[in-house]
Design a protein around this motif. Structure first.
Motif, PDB file in Angstrom:
ATOM      1  N   SER A 193      87.708 -12.186  32.102  1.00 19.15           N
ATOM      2  CA  SER A 193      88.827 -13.123  32.213  1.00 19.15           C
ATOM      3  C   SER A 193      89.019 -13.891  30.914  1.00 19.15           C
TER       4      SER A 193
ATOM      5  N   ARG B 188     100.387 -17.082  39.628  1.00 17.18           N
ATOM      6  CA  ARG B 188      99.448 -17.115  38.505  1.00 17.18           C
ATOM      7  C   ARG B 188      98.885 -18.514  38.302  1.00 17.18           C
TER       8      ARG B 188
ATOM      9  N   ASP C 171      94.984 -19.490  38.596  1.00 14.78           N
ATOM     10  CA  ASP C 171      94.271 -20.102  37.468  1.00 14.78           C
ATOM     11  C   ASP C 171      93.630 -21.425  37.870  1.00 14.78           C
TER      12      ASP C 171
ATOM     13  N   SER D 135      90.332 -11.490  28.132  1.00 12.93           N
ATOM     14  CA  SER D 135      91.701 -11.100  28.472  1.00 12.93           C
ATOM     15  C   SER D 135      92.679 -12.228  28.169  1.00 12.93           C
ATOM     16  N   ASN D 136      92.275 -13.477  28.440  1.00 21.17           N
ATOM     17  CA  ASN D 136      93.144 -14.622  28.126  1.00 21.17           C
ATOM     18  C   ASN D 136      93.393 -14.732  26.627  1.00 21.17           C
TER      19      ASN D 136
ATOM     20  N   GLY E 178      94.960 -21.046  30.419  1.00 21.00           N
ATOM     21  CA  GLY E 178      94.168 -19.919  29.922  1.00 21.00           C
ATOM     22  C   GLY E 178      93.003 -20.334  29.060  1.00 21.00           C
TER      23      GLY E 178
ATOM     24  N   THR F 151      95.714 -11.831  25.618  1.00 18.50           N
ATOM     25  CA  THR F 151      97.065 -12.069  26.147  1.00 18.50           C
ATOM     26  C   THR F 151      97.787 -13.140  25.343  1.00 18.50           C
ATOM     27  N   ASN F 152      97.078 -14.233  25.006  1.00 18.68           N
ATOM     28  CA  ASN F 152      97.695 -15.288  24.193  1.00 18.68           C
ATOM     29  C   ASN F 152      98.114 -14.760  22.822  1.00 18.68           C
TER      30      ASN F 152
ATOM     31  N   GLY G 160     103.447 -18.608  30.284  1.00 15.98           N
ATOM     32  CA  GLY G 160     102.049 -19.032  30.370  1.00 15.98           C
ATOM     33  C   GLY G 160     101.870 -20.174  31.350  1.00 15.98           C
TER      34      GLY G 160
END
Length: 430
Positions: free
Chosen positions: A322, A258, A262, A325-326, A392, A329-330, A388
């Protein structure tokens, strides 16, 4: 024939004509009459020469090709030559003024500051960049000593020592400048300033990025290498322990994957050659899919709601997906169990807006301005728990910059956070 010979012949001809006329008059009316007329003629010739000399003196006080008088005799040649010289001077001055104007225009367009000084450091001219770098004002400061305008010990020592072959690195007005002084002509010097503040900042960011990336990769590599070493030294390790070690290695390997993905994404987004794709984005379908992914990540631990009222957008579907989604997700990772997460897509007067609001742990005000920096974490131990990468929000920032959008963050510790993405009206697709 030479000009001075023409002058003498012309003067002798005039004198001979006057004397001849006086002799003829003396022959007919007497010697006295001839002498008187000859004297009057000579005085008239002298007066005429004096008049031309006076005109020449007036013209020399204020020379101009348009003000040259007409001459008679030898004066015609003199004034003609002066006219040609003056016209040549005016042409040269016009060419020099045009060249100087082009030079100053070129100096104005240079990305570096340029200051022209005399041999004792008095300011004669500077371009706007130099005014910005050194805090100068050409109209106000012209004719003043530059060392009185730039009052820093390093600069004054540099001037006093006079070792101009080595440039000076100067910190001035919150900028970092490279200063060169170049001798120009006999009585002039050029001071050139080059701003390296941004390049220094980029170099520091690059060094920090490499250091942080190395640090982030070191932890999972240490874990994997440690378990591999245990497996090689203890081949008869219990199956349950070996399984737990394998599970941890898989998790750390996924974390490294990941992180690398990133970093590659960030590198691609920052590349000038990677242009934003122009395609229609079905925002409702995209947000429903992101909602499903968020619910799978939450595994039923949070209440996630979605409100859809906004329009479709134009841009890069992959990048927008993206970024959103970040954010979602956070919100899930930093919201305790049984917390609430709201995703709202709505229209507005300034353009469509996406809101991701959670009832999580919140963020202190001093951290908000740095959240989009690479690898910046408010709570490092919490970040390790949530797995993480620390990239992000940096990805979110670059995606939004490429789509002319803005990210606004509101947060209260212990209450929750609200991330608002404001898209411009120009991105709307009817």
């Amino acid at each position: 024939m030479r000009p001075h010979l023409v002058f003498w012949i012309s003067a002798l001809v005039r004198i001979l004509l006057i004397l001849s006329g006086a002799a003829v008059c003396g022959y007919f009316w007497g010697v006295k009459v001839g002498l008187v007329l000859g004297l009057i003629g000579m005085l008239g010739l002298v007066v005429m020469q004096l008049q031309y000399l006076l005109s020449l003196s007036d013209w020399l006080d204020n020379p101009s090709s348009a003000r040259l008088p007409d001459g008679w005799g030898a004066w015609t040649e003199i004034f003609s030559r002066l006219y040609k010289l003056r016209r040549g001077d005016e042409k040269n001055q016009a060419e020099l003024a045009e060249w100087l104007a082009r030079f100053r225009q070129a100096m104005t367009l240079l990305p570096d500051g340029v200051v022209i000084m005399d041999d004792v450091m008095f300011l004669e001219w500077c371009n706007p960049i130099a005014e910005h770098h050194l805090g100068l004002d050409l109209k106000r400061d012209k004719g003043m000593r530059v060392t009185n305008l730039v009052r820093t010990p390093e600069f004054i020592d540099y001037i006093i020592l006079g070792r101009y072959e080595t440039p000076l690195t100067l910190s001035f007005r919150d900028r970092k400048l490279i200063v060169h002084i170049i001798p120009f002509e006999n009585r002039r010097q050029i001071l050139v300033t080059h701003d390296v503040t941004e390049s220094e900042r980029i170099d520091m960011m690059r060094r920090d990025f490499i250091a942080n990336a190395s640090h982030e990769l070191r932890t999972p590599l240490t874990v994997i290498n440690g378990f591999l070493e245990i497996a090689s030294l203890q081949p008869d390790l219990e199956v349950s322990i070996r399984s737990s070690h394998l599970k941890l290695m898989v998790e750390q390997g996924e974390r490294m994957q990941r992180l690398v993905e990133d970093m590659l994404t960030l590198s691609r987004l920052e590349s000038a050659e990677f242009q934003v794709r122009c395609e229609k984005i079905d925002m409702h379908a995209m947000l429903r899919h992101i909602l499903q992914e968020g619910q799978a990540l939450s595994a039923g631990k949070h209440q996630i709601t979605l409100e859809l009222e906004g329009p479709n957008l134009q841009g890069s579907s992959d990048e927008i997906r993206s970024a959103i989604s970040n954010l979602v997700t956070n919100a899930i990772r930093y919201t305790p169990e049984h917390g609430e997460i709201k995703i709202v897509w709505k229209s507005g007067a300034q353009g469509p807006k996406l809101v991701v609001q959670d009832s999580g742990i919140g963020i202190s005000a001093e951290h908000i301005s740095r959240l989009t920096e690479r690898f910046y974490r408010v709570d490092k131990s919490r970040s390790r728990e949530t797995q993480g990468t620390g990239l992000g929000l940096a990805i979110v920032k670059h995606v939004l910059l490429r789509h002319n959008a803005q990210l606004l963050i509101e947060s209260t510790p212990g209450v929750g956070s609200k991330f608002c993405v404001q898209f411009p009206v120009s991105r709307i697709v009817e």
